[in-house]
Each structure stands twice: as structure tokens, then as C-alpha cells.
Scaffold this motif. Structure first.
Motif, PDB file in Angstrom:
ATOM      1  N   SER A  32       0.979  -1.174  -0.079  1.00  7.95           N
ATOM      2  CA  SER A  32       0.054   0.111   0.111  1.00  7.95           C
ATOM      3  C   SER A  32       1.015   1.137  -0.104  1.00  7.95           C
ATOM      4  O   SER A  32       2.199   1.009   0.122  1.00  7.95           O
ATOM      5  CB  SER A  32      -0.972   0.143   1.337  1.00  7.95           C
ATOM      6  OG  SER A  32      -0.108   0.342   2.245  1.00  7.95           O
ATOM      7  N   PRO A  33       0.428   2.476  -0.144  1.00  3.78           N
ATOM      8  CA  PRO A  33       1.283   3.730  -0.020  1.00  3.78           C
ATOM      9  C   PRO A  33       2.031   3.622   1.261  1.00  3.78           C
ATOM     10  O   PRO A  33       3.251   4.262   1.153  1.00  3.78           O
ATOM     11  CB  PRO A  33       0.162   4.693  -0.410  1.00  3.78           C
ATOM     12  CG  PRO A  33      -0.949   4.114  -0.909  1.00  3.78           C
ATOM     13  CD  PRO A  33      -1.276   2.719  -0.527  1.00  3.78           C
ATOM     14  N   ASP A  34       1.736   3.181   2.092  1.00  2.00           N
ATOM     15  CA  ASP A  34       2.288   3.412   3.495  1.00  2.00           C
ATOM     16  C   ASP A  34       2.929   2.002   4.013  1.00  2.00           C
ATOM     17  O   ASP A  34       4.010   2.327   4.842  1.00  2.00           O
ATOM     18  CB  ASP A  34       1.303   3.758   4.758  1.00  2.00           C
ATOM     19  CG  ASP A  34       0.890   5.179   4.452  1.00  2.00           C
ATOM     20  OD1 ASP A  34       1.428   6.094   3.613  1.00  2.00           O
ATOM     21  OD2 ASP A  34      -0.077   5.701   4.941  1.00  2.00           O
ATOM     22  N   TRP A  35       2.670   1.167   3.584  1.00  2.00           N
ATOM     23  CA  TRP A  35       3.243  -0.129   3.930  1.00  2.00           C
ATOM     24  C   TRP A  35       3.977  -0.929   2.876  1.00  2.00           C
ATOM     25  O   TRP A  35       3.679  -1.080   2.006  1.00  2.00           O
ATOM     26  CB  TRP A  35       2.148  -1.158   4.732  1.00  2.00           C
ATOM     27  CG  TRP A  35       1.155  -0.674   5.973  1.00  2.00           C
ATOM     28  CD1 TRP A  35       0.124   0.080   5.912  1.00  2.00           C
ATOM     29  CD2 TRP A  35       1.763  -1.019   7.092  1.00  2.00           C
ATOM     30  NE1 TRP A  35       0.016   0.368   7.264  1.00  2.00           N
ATOM     31  CE2 TRP A  35       0.733  -0.242   7.858  1.00  2.00           C
ATOM     32  CE3 TRP A  35       2.763  -1.811   7.575  1.00  2.00           C
ATOM     33  CZ2 TRP A  35       0.761  -0.417   9.330  1.00  2.00           C
ATOM     34  CZ3 TRP A  35       2.855  -1.641   8.918  1.00  2.00           C
ATOM     35  CH2 TRP A  35       2.037  -1.132   9.846  1.00  2.00           C
ATOM     36  N   ALA A  36       5.119  -1.540   3.616  1.00  2.00           N
ATOM     37  CA  ALA A  36       6.022  -2.538   2.755  1.00  2.00           C
ATOM     38  C   ALA A  36       6.260  -3.744   3.550  1.00  2.00           C
ATOM     39  O   ALA A  36       6.231  -3.555   4.742  1.00  2.00           O
ATOM     40  CB  ALA A  36       7.521  -1.862   2.381  1.00  2.00           C
ATOM     41  N   LEU A  37       6.257  -4.639   2.715  1.00  4.35           N
ATOM     42  CA  LEU A  37       6.609  -6.128   3.516  1.00  4.35           C
ATOM     43  C   LEU A  37       7.787  -6.692   2.855  1.00  4.35           C
ATOM     44  O   LEU A  37       8.355  -6.508   1.861  1.00  4.35           O
ATOM     45  CB  LEU A  37       5.510  -7.084   3.086  1.00  4.35           C
ATOM     46  CG  LEU A  37       4.128  -6.756   3.824  1.00  4.35           C
ATOM     47  CD1 LEU A  37       3.252  -8.071   3.434  1.00  4.35           C
ATOM     48  CD2 LEU A  37       4.442  -6.796   5.441  1.00  4.35           C
TER      49      LEU A  37
ATOM     50  N   THR B 239       7.078  -2.628   7.522  1.00  3.64           N
ATOM     51  CA  THR B 239       7.559  -1.300   7.427  1.00  3.64           C
ATOM     52  C   THR B 239       6.488  -0.121   7.205  1.00  3.64           C
ATOM     53  O   THR B 239       5.845  -0.299   6.194  1.00  3.64           O
ATOM     54  CB  THR B 239       8.868  -0.869   6.681  1.00  3.64           C
ATOM     55  OG1 THR B 239       9.710  -1.803   6.862  1.00  3.64           O
ATOM     56  CG2 THR B 239       9.139   0.642   6.856  1.00  3.64           C
ATOM     57  N   TRP B 240       6.152   0.664   8.132  1.00  2.97           N
ATOM     58  CA  TRP B 240       5.276   1.790   7.904  1.00  2.97           C
ATOM     59  C   TRP B 240       5.875   3.224   7.709  1.00  2.97           C
ATOM     60  O   TRP B 240       6.806   3.454   8.505  1.00  2.97           O
ATOM     61  CB  TRP B 240       4.232   1.729   9.171  1.00  2.97           C
ATOM     62  CG  TRP B 240       3.208   2.693   9.002  1.00  2.97           C
ATOM     63  CD1 TRP B 240       2.367   2.839   8.218  1.00  2.97           C
ATOM     64  CD2 TRP B 240       2.980   4.079   9.738  1.00  2.97           C
ATOM     65  NE1 TRP B 240       1.460   3.861   8.379  1.00  2.97           N
ATOM     66  CE2 TRP B 240       1.857   4.651   9.384  1.00  2.97           C
ATOM     67  CE3 TRP B 240       3.767   4.671  10.937  1.00  2.97           C
ATOM     68  CZ2 TRP B 240       1.124   5.766  10.038  1.00  2.97           C
ATOM     69  CZ3 TRP B 240       3.162   5.647  11.604  1.00  2.97           C
ATOM     70  CH2 TRP B 240       2.238   6.135  11.176  1.00  2.97           C
ATOM     71  N   ARG B 241       5.502   3.741   6.422  1.00  3.42           N
ATOM     72  CA  ARG B 241       6.080   4.958   6.067  1.00  3.42           C
ATOM     73  C   ARG B 241       7.559   5.131   6.157  1.00  3.42           C
ATOM     74  O   ARG B 241       7.992   6.338   6.038  1.00  3.42           O
ATOM     75  CB  ARG B 241       5.404   6.172   7.128  1.00  3.42           C
ATOM     76  CG  ARG B 241       3.858   6.317   6.690  1.00  3.42           C
ATOM     77  CD  ARG B 241       3.280   7.236   7.427  1.00  3.42           C
ATOM     78  NE  ARG B 241       1.957   7.625   7.121  1.00  3.42           N
ATOM     79  CZ  ARG B 241       1.136   8.317   7.604  1.00  3.42           C
ATOM     80  NH1 ARG B 241       1.592   9.420   8.528  1.00  3.42           N
ATOM     81  NH2 ARG B 241      -0.267   8.559   7.484  1.00  3.42           N
ATOM     82  N   ASP B 242       8.021   4.122   5.724  1.00  2.00           N
ATOM     83  CA  ASP B 242       9.638   3.947   5.589  1.00  2.00           C
ATOM     84  C   ASP B 242      10.413   4.129   6.908  1.00  2.00           C
ATOM     85  O   ASP B 242      11.541   4.151   7.002  1.00  2.00           O
ATOM     86  CB  ASP B 242      10.201   4.930   4.750  1.00  2.00           C
ATOM     87  CG  ASP B 242       9.684   4.532   3.259  1.00  2.00           C
ATOM     88  OD1 ASP B 242       9.543   3.153   3.111  1.00  2.00           O
ATOM     89  OD2 ASP B 242       9.204   5.475   2.486  1.00  2.00           O
ATOM     90  N   ASN B 243       9.544   4.514   8.362  1.00  2.00           N
ATOM     91  CA  ASN B 243      10.349   5.065   9.442  1.00  2.00           C
ATOM     92  C   ASN B 243      10.101   4.162  10.761  1.00  2.00           C
ATOM     93  O   ASN B 243      10.537   4.285  11.343  1.00  2.00           O
ATOM     94  CB  ASN B 243      10.031   6.418   9.465  1.00  2.00           C
ATOM     95  CG  ASN B 243      10.717   7.512   8.778  1.00  2.00           C
ATOM     96  OD1 ASN B 243      11.831   7.239   8.367  1.00  2.00           O
ATOM     97  ND2 ASN B 243      10.146   8.485   8.255  1.00  2.00           N
ATOM     98  N   TYR B 244       8.959   3.318  10.601  1.00  2.00           N
ATOM     99  CA  TYR B 244       8.855   2.476  11.482  1.00  2.00           C
ATOM    100  C   TYR B 244       8.668   0.988  11.255  1.00  2.00           C
ATOM    101  O   TYR B 244       7.882   0.750  10.159  1.00  2.00           O
ATOM    102  CB  TYR B 244       7.563   2.886  12.173  1.00  2.00           C
ATOM    103  CG  TYR B 244       7.552   4.253  12.684  1.00  2.00           C
ATOM    104  CD1 TYR B 244       8.038   4.871  13.690  1.00  2.00           C
ATOM    105  CD2 TYR B 244       6.795   5.158  11.449  1.00  2.00           C
ATOM    106  CE1 TYR B 244       8.040   6.127  14.122  1.00  2.00           C
ATOM    107  CE2 TYR B 244       6.912   6.589  11.956  1.00  2.00           C
ATOM    108  CZ  TYR B 244       7.369   7.213  13.234  1.00  2.00           C
ATOM    109  OH  TYR B 244       7.398   8.402  13.383  1.00  2.00           O
ATOM    110  N   TRP B 245       9.105  -0.041  11.907  1.00  2.00           N
ATOM    111  CA  TRP B 245       9.031  -1.313  11.455  1.00  2.00           C
ATOM    112  C   TRP B 245       8.864  -2.439  12.652  1.00  2.00           C
ATOM    113  O   TRP B 245       9.431  -2.192  13.678  1.00  2.00           O
ATOM    114  CB  TRP B 245      10.268  -1.610  10.268  1.00  2.00           C
ATOM    115  CG  TRP B 245      11.681  -1.601  11.227  1.00  2.00           C
ATOM    116  CD1 TRP B 245      12.393  -2.759  11.689  1.00  2.00           C
ATOM    117  CD2 TRP B 245      12.283  -0.457  11.278  1.00  2.00           C
ATOM    118  NE1 TRP B 245      13.505  -2.214  12.201  1.00  2.00           N
ATOM    119  CE2 TRP B 245      13.622  -0.816  11.797  1.00  2.00           C
ATOM    120  CE3 TRP B 245      12.372   0.875  10.908  1.00  2.00           C
ATOM    121  CZ2 TRP B 245      14.548   0.277  12.144  1.00  2.00           C
ATOM    122  CZ3 TRP B 245      13.136   1.755  11.148  1.00  2.00           C
ATOM    123  CH2 TRP B 245      14.457   1.563  11.860  1.00  2.00           C
TER     124      TRP B 245
END
Length: 234
Positions: A99-104, A130-136
Motif C-alpha cells: 500500500s502507499p504506507d506499508w511495505a513487506l 515497514t510503515w512510512r519507511d520509518n517504523y518497522w
């Protein structure tokens, strides 16, 4: 996963398939790497070099589909001495935005110690969100944690906070849930300051701390320590 021939064949087959996939679509693939010189190789709260410096580096080949294969290596020196002088981490997996904010990131990891005179090699399944590239949030699980033939599940929460264009803070807290027949579960944390002084080079100072369970499991290798590194990505 326990150390056996089927596991090794499976990892080799998966890695080969990913590399072939990448080669077949070179126009849609990306090759990257990294190198670092660190004052101490700290893994999950404990020193892997008896607080001595280590040279580290890795390479990654990723396809636009998200599948990738990578290798990363470092010098090691354990106590008591078991002959291990190098560690190679072989990974094969998939990563991408969901999604725009989430990466796996989902991958199989193989820890390999070529010169060891003991059975130190082991496998681990890993996943991170990872959320918004700064929290995981990162998870790792193995039925042969640290080559102990016992189960272990690793849970880590991390965050980074940009201070300026050149400076950022990074922090993490983690818990390693280990089979009680092997060792008590333990916790550790890290706080780092990163200076991106000239692309692609960065300097990093990281403060590490562990609880008493880690110090009992890794005597002389866990506890409070500072790590300084010069690193570059390309």
C-alpha cells in the motif's frame, strides 16, 4: 528449521531460481551492495568479534517483481574459539509495497560459518513490515536457533527519526524468545546516531544494552557497549 540436506537443497534451488529469474530480466532488475568497517560486530545484543573490529559487506540482486537474492559477510571471533573466522548470510525472498504506507519483506536466511570446527550453520524464516519507511516490526523464527536444535523466535520494533538532511536517529527494542531447555529468553535495545556526511558514505554510532539473561547466555559478549562504523551503500 533443522540442519539437513533437504534444507540446503531447498535453499540452493530457491536461490538459483531467483538469480535465474533476475538474469532473464536484466532490464528489470537492480544490483546493489554495501560495505562497512565497524569497531564491533554486534548481533542481537551480543558481540560476534569479542569487541574487535570487523570488515563487512554484501550484495543484492533484486527483480522488479520483488523477488531477490542476497549475500552478506562479516569477520567473526567467538568465545570460546570454535574456528569460525567469517560469517556469510545467504537470503532469498520477496519485498515490496503493499500500500502507499506499508511495505513487506519475506525471506529465508541461512547463517553459514565456513571455517568453524563445530556445527554452527542454521536457517531462519524472517518477515518484516515497514510503515512510512520509518517504523518497522521484524520477526524471525527457527527450529534450530543459533544452531542449538531448539526453537527461537525473535521480535524487534524499530524506528528512525530524521533530524536534518544529514542526521538521523535510529532506535530498536527486541526480545529473543528461546526454548527454555536451551536458554532463558532475553531482551536488548539499541540507540544510534547516523551522519550522512557525503553520499554514499555514512558514519554511525550505536549504543547497545542487554538484560541479565543475555549476559548469562553470552558471558563477556553481551551487556552495554558502543559501536562505531563507517558505511557506504552503492
Amino acid at each position: 528449521m533443522r540442519f539437513d540436506t533437504k534444507n540446503i537443497r531447498g535453499i540452493a534451488a530457491l536461490s538459483t531460481a531467483l538469480v535465474l529469474c533476475a538474469i532473464s530480466g536484466q532490464a528489470r532488475a537492480q544490483f546493489s551492495g554495501n560495505v562497512a568497517l565497524t569497531s564491533d560486530y554486534v548481533w542481537r545484543g551480543s558481540s560476534q568479534t569479542r569487541a574487535d573490529p570487523a570488515l563487512q559487506g554484501g550484495f543484492k540482486y533484486a527483480h522488479d517483481s520483488g523477488f531477490y537474492a542476497s549475500i552478506w559477510g562479516s569477520g567473526v571471533k567467538f568465545a570460546p574459539d570454535n574456528g569460525a573466522r567469517s560469517e556469510f548470510d545467504l537470503a532469498a525472498g520477496w519485498s515490496g509495497k503493499v500500500s502507499p504506507d506499508w511495505a513487506l519483506d519475506l525471506y529465508l536466511l541461512r547463517y553459514q560459518y565456513p571455517s568453524a570446527n563445530a556445527r554452527l550453520n542454521w536457517n531462519e524464516l524472517n518477515a518484516s513490515a515497514t510503515w512510512r519507511d520509518n517504523y518497522w516490526l521484524a520477526l524471525g523464527h527457527s527450529d534450530n536457533a543459533m544452531a542449538s536444535a531448539m526453537r527461537g523466535t525473535y521480535v524487534l520494533l524499530g524506528a528512525r527519526a530524521p533530524i536534518s538532511a544529514q542526521w538521523r536517529l535510529e532506535a530498536s527494542v527486541a526480545r529473543y524468545l528461546l526454548d527454555g531447555r536451551y536458554a532463558d529468553s532475553y531482551s536488548h535495545g539499541a540507540l544510534g546516531l547516523v551522519w550522512a556526511f557525503k553520499a554514499p558514505f555514512e558514519a554511525r554510532l550505536t549504543l547497545h544494552a542487554t538484560d541479565g539473561a543475555a549476559r548469562r547466555l553470552f558471558p563477556g559478549m553481551a551487556g552495554s557497549r558502543a559501536e562505531f562504523a563507517l558505511q557506504a551503500a552503492f
